[in-house]
Write a protein that holds these residues in place. Structure first.
Motif, short mmCIF file in Angstrom:
data_model
loop_
_atom_site.label_atom_id
_atom_site.label_comp_id
_atom_site.label_asym_id
_atom_site.label_seq_id
_atom_site.Cartn_x
_atom_site.Cartn_y
_atom_site.Cartn_z
N TRP A 53 0.74 -1.30 -0.21
CA TRP A 53 0.04 0.05 -0.08
C TRP A 53 0.98 1.15 0.17
O TRP A 53 0.49 2.19 -0.70
CB TRP A 53 -1.07 0.24 1.08
CG TRP A 53 -2.28 -0.47 0.87
CD1 TRP A 53 -2.71 -1.88 1.11
CD2 TRP A 53 -3.34 -0.08 -0.15
NE1 TRP A 53 -4.03 -2.06 0.65
CE2 TRP A 53 -4.43 -1.10 -0.10
CE3 TRP A 53 -3.38 1.04 -1.04
CZ2 TRP A 53 -5.47 -0.83 -0.85
CZ3 TRP A 53 -4.30 1.14 -1.57
CH2 TRP A 53 -5.49 0.27 -1.84
N TRP A 56 1.94 1.85 -3.47
CA TRP A 56 0.89 2.36 -4.57
C TRP A 56 0.30 3.81 -4.06
O TRP A 56 -0.01 4.40 -4.95
CB TRP A 56 -0.35 1.58 -4.23
CG TRP A 56 -0.26 0.22 -5.06
CD1 TRP A 56 0.57 -0.19 -6.19
CD2 TRP A 56 -0.63 -1.02 -4.17
NE1 TRP A 56 0.35 -1.43 -6.24
CE2 TRP A 56 -0.13 -2.31 -4.89
CE3 TRP A 56 -1.19 -1.52 -3.02
CZ2 TRP A 56 -0.34 -3.63 -4.72
CZ3 TRP A 56 -1.53 -2.82 -2.82
CH2 TRP A 56 -1.16 -3.73 -3.59
N LEU A 57 0.57 4.15 -2.93
CA LEU A 57 0.07 5.31 -2.28
C LEU A 57 1.16 6.67 -2.52
O LEU A 57 0.74 7.74 -1.97
CB LEU A 57 -0.40 5.33 -1.04
CG LEU A 57 -1.51 4.28 -0.72
CD1 LEU A 57 -1.96 4.33 0.97
CD2 LEU A 57 -3.15 5.10 -1.38
N LEU A 68 -4.64 13.56 -3.32
CA LEU A 68 -4.83 11.95 -2.74
C LEU A 68 -5.15 11.90 -1.28
O LEU A 68 -6.33 11.41 -0.93
CB LEU A 68 -3.81 10.95 -3.17
CG LEU A 68 -3.78 9.56 -2.70
CD1 LEU A 68 -4.84 8.97 -3.38
CD2 LEU A 68 -2.47 9.00 -2.98
N TYR A 97 -1.37 7.85 -13.21
CA TYR A 97 -1.21 7.23 -11.89
C TYR A 97 -2.40 6.24 -11.40
O TYR A 97 -3.67 6.74 -11.19
CB TYR A 97 -1.30 8.56 -10.85
CG TYR A 97 -0.95 8.23 -9.51
CD1 TYR A 97 -0.05 7.22 -9.06
CD2 TYR A 97 -1.74 8.73 -8.39
CE1 TYR A 97 0.08 7.06 -7.74
CE2 TYR A 97 -1.73 8.48 -7.28
CZ TYR A 97 -0.75 7.55 -6.71
OH TYR A 97 -0.42 7.26 -5.47
N GLU A 99 -3.18 4.73 -8.79
CA GLU A 99 -4.01 4.82 -7.73
C GLU A 99 -5.09 5.80 -7.74
O GLU A 99 -6.13 5.78 -6.82
CB GLU A 99 -2.89 5.05 -6.38
CG GLU A 99 -3.41 5.14 -5.00
CD GLU A 99 -4.24 3.72 -4.77
OE1 GLU A 99 -5.27 3.64 -4.13
OE2 GLU A 99 -3.81 2.69 -5.42
N ASN A 102 -7.92 3.89 -8.73
CA ASN A 102 -8.30 2.81 -7.81
C ASN A 102 -9.38 3.33 -6.69
O ASN A 102 -10.33 3.06 -6.13
CB ASN A 102 -7.13 2.03 -7.15
CG ASN A 102 -7.33 0.90 -6.27
OD1 ASN A 102 -7.95 0.17 -6.86
ND2 ASN A 102 -6.79 1.12 -5.10
N GLN A 103 -8.66 4.71 -6.17
CA GLN A 103 -9.27 5.06 -5.27
C GLN A 103 -10.88 5.58 -5.44
O GLN A 103 -11.73 5.63 -4.92
CB GLN A 103 -8.59 6.49 -4.70
CG GLN A 103 -7.33 6.16 -3.64
CD GLN A 103 -7.89 5.40 -2.65
OE1 GLN A 103 -8.80 5.59 -2.04
NE2 GLN A 103 -6.99 4.29 -2.18
N ALA A 124 -6.94 1.52 -13.98
CA ALA A 124 -5.74 1.22 -13.00
C ALA A 124 -5.02 -0.18 -13.30
O ALA A 124 -3.76 0.20 -13.29
CB ALA A 124 -6.53 1.00 -11.30
N HIS A 131 -1.25 -4.05 -9.49
CA HIS A 131 -1.68 -3.50 -8.44
C HIS A 131 -2.82 -4.24 -7.65
O HIS A 131 -4.01 -4.71 -8.19
CB HIS A 131 -2.60 -2.29 -8.75
CG HIS A 131 -3.25 -1.36 -7.58
ND1 HIS A 131 -3.77 -1.76 -6.40
CD2 HIS A 131 -2.85 -0.02 -7.47
CE1 HIS A 131 -3.90 -0.46 -5.72
NE2 HIS A 131 -3.53 0.40 -6.57
#
Length: 184
Positions: A53, A56-57, A68, A97, A99, A102-103, A124, A131
């Motif tokens: 994580w 990815w973050l 983010l 990007y 993430e 994904n978010q 993503a 991921h």
């Protein structure tokens, strides 16, 4: 001149420039997958999942990181409208990007907008095929859409990469994505 002024008005000073491309994290994730597969217990496996994580973050720049983080804070207090706006802004700024998508997919999922969640998860994974969280999220989304064989196949890929995912329980016998029929 007018265009750059308009960008500053719309996006704010932090977004007046282009987002840098995200770094290649393939080697780092591959190493974490190998460690995860060799982990001897749940505690060690969860620690490695947390390290994934962290990878990815990591946003491509400080402006993207700020958006983010803000979107995730809003998500955590159930401000899904505000979080979605931040993640829309993030993917508009940093279109490469993973993430960000994904978010945003997670917000769509929480709002039971599974079709849009699946679109963002596909983007993503196109951007970052390793991921695992997006792989697991895609499996859950497919499951909610009633696409069980696809969901099972996707979750098997995710669990192969990281056997410590909590979603792995969905593959157990009798679980929603568990084996069909009796094995001989």
């Amino acid at each position: 001149m007018r265009l750059s002024f308009a960008l500053v008005l719309i996006c704010g000073p932090a977004f007046a420039a282009d987002c840098p491309p995200p770094p290649d994290i393939t080697a780092e994730l591959t190493q974490l997958f190998e460690k995860s597969q060799a982990a001897s217990d749940f505690r060690q496996g969860q620690a490695l999942s947390n390290e994934m994580w962290e990878v990815w973050l990591r946003a491509p720049d400080a402006a993207a990181q700020e958006v983010l983080n803000r979107g995730m804070r809003k998500r955590d207090v159930f401000d899904f409208v505000g979080a979605l706006a931040d993640f829309d802004r993030l993917v508009a700024y940093c279109g490469d990007y993973a993430e960000g998508y994904n978010q945003r997919a997670y917000i769509h999922f929480l709002r039971e907008d599974y079709d849009n969640a699946l679109i963002d998860l596909d983007i993503a994974l196109e951007l970052q095929p390793l991921h695992v969280a997006a792989q697991a999220g895609r499996a859950l989304t497919l499951m909610r859409l009633g696409r069980i064989p696809e969901a099972r196949a996707q979750l098997l890929v995710a669990v192969e990469n990281n056997p410590w995912l909590s979603e792995a329980a969905l593959l157990a016998k009798g679980a929603p994505l568990g084996p069909v029929g009796d094995d001989i």
